[in-house]
Design an enzyme around this catalytic site. Structure first.
Site, mmCIF file in Angstrom:
data_model
loop_
_atom_site.group_PDB
_atom_site.id
_atom_site.type_symbol
_atom_site.label_atom_id
_atom_site.label_comp_id
_atom_site.label_asym_id
_atom_site.label_seq_id
_atom_site.Cartn_x
_atom_site.Cartn_y
_atom_site.Cartn_z
ATOM 1 N N THR A 1 84.183 68.180 21.542
ATOM 2 C CA THR A 1 83.713 67.607 22.802
ATOM 3 C C THR A 1 83.362 68.711 23.796
ATOM 4 O OG1 THR A 1 85.106 65.663 22.524
ATOM 5 C CG2 THR A 1 84.406 66.190 24.771
ATOM 6 N N GLY B 1 90.819 63.462 18.623
ATOM 7 C CA GLY B 1 91.114 62.453 19.632
ATOM 8 C C GLY B 1 92.271 61.549 19.287
#
Length: 299
Positions: free
Chosen positions: A150, A204
């Site tokens: 990310t 995540g």
């Protein structure tokens, strides 16, 4: 005093652009959006925006979030397809009192009605990588999952306003509809202009188990420096995952406080970019050695 910090070396050019804006007096909101868009628009980066690697069905699903630390406004999209610059859509949602986090078809409907630019986000290069992974999974019995970098940033402007933002195409070969930590407030992103902000990157599914961005900001509120806060959270959370689950996915945190001081925590090798009014723009490499984060300047 202004400053901006971002995950991964892919943030470098965007942060250089944001730094010029901040130096010229632009707001943290404007600067961080321009920096994130720079990464989203570059097809060379296969984990964000245009050219991002697709899910198991060969579709690019994008997640993005924006938070304004001055009023705690927050907006996010997840699983959105065929729209350019999801960070713009997230920022627009942050202006609303209700319906600030939209997913899938709901996010796409909002984006279309709001006039955001549609674009097919799967590049030929990304499609070829996806096709090769399908072949390797079948022929070599490999795990399908890899790639989850990310781009996340925290920004401080001359007027002491702070913002944070994230954007990602998520886990390569993910299940349709899978959402990671990146757009989740407290997990992938959190900022409060009276304290500071933090953003996370990595696996995540593990990051969401610790709300590590919020926890990092909370420690800064208690008086810890950004580096102390990032180090404590990284070490504590890594130990917890290992103790409870026997394994800890890769994760990293970057953070900055309202004075422009910054910090980093990681349990892997991790490059990041920092630019401040005093230090200029620099790239660092962080590592996890002897259960502690260490880093050195690269550029």
């Amino acid at each position: 005093m202004w400053g901006i910090i971002g995950t991964w070396e892919m943030a470098l050019e965007g942060i250089k652009k944001a730094s010029s804006l901040l130096e010229n007096g632009d707001s943290a909101g404007i600067a961080i959006i321009e920096a994130i868009k720079n990464v989203e628009d570059n097809p060379s980066y296969t984990s964000v925006g245009y050219g991002g690697l697709p899910n198991e069905n060969g579709e690019v699903e994008l997640d993005a979030a924006f938070m304004d630390g001055s009023n705690l406004s927050f907006g996010a999209v997840a699983g959105i397809k065929n729209f350019k610059n999801p960070i713009n859509i997230a920022k627009e949602l942050s202006k609303s009192r209700f319906n600030i986090f939209l997913v899938g078809k709901g996010a796409e409907s909002f984006a279309e009605k709001s006039g955001f630019e549609k674009k097919h986000m799967l590049t030929l290069k990304a499609k070829k990588v996806w096709e090769k992974r399908l072949k390797d999974i079948k022929e070599k019995n490999l795990s399908p999952y890899a790639g989850h970098d990310t781009v996340g940033m925290v920004c401080l402007d001359k007027y002491k306003n702070m913002t944070a933002a994230t954007s990602t195409s998520g886990l390569f070969m993910k299940k349709e509809g899978r959402v990671g930590d990146s757009p989740m407030p407290g997990s992938g992103i959190y900022v409060d202009s009276k304290i500071g902000g933090a953003t996370a990157t990595g696996l995540g599914e593990d990051i969401m188990k610790g709300c590590i961005s919020y926890e990092t900001v909370r420690l800064m509120e208690e008086g810890y420096t950004p580096q102390e806060a990032a180090r404590i959270i990284t070490e504590k959370f890594n130990r917890k995952l290992m103790d409870r689950r026997g394994v800890a996915g890769a994760f990293s945190i970057v953070c900055m406080n309202k004075q422009g001081q910054w910090g980093v925590g990681t349990n892997v090798e991790f490059p990041f970019v920092v630019s401040t009014e005093i230090e200029g723009t620099k790239v660092y490499m962080a590592n996890f050695k002897n259960n502690k984060t260490v880093y050195k300047e690269l550029i």
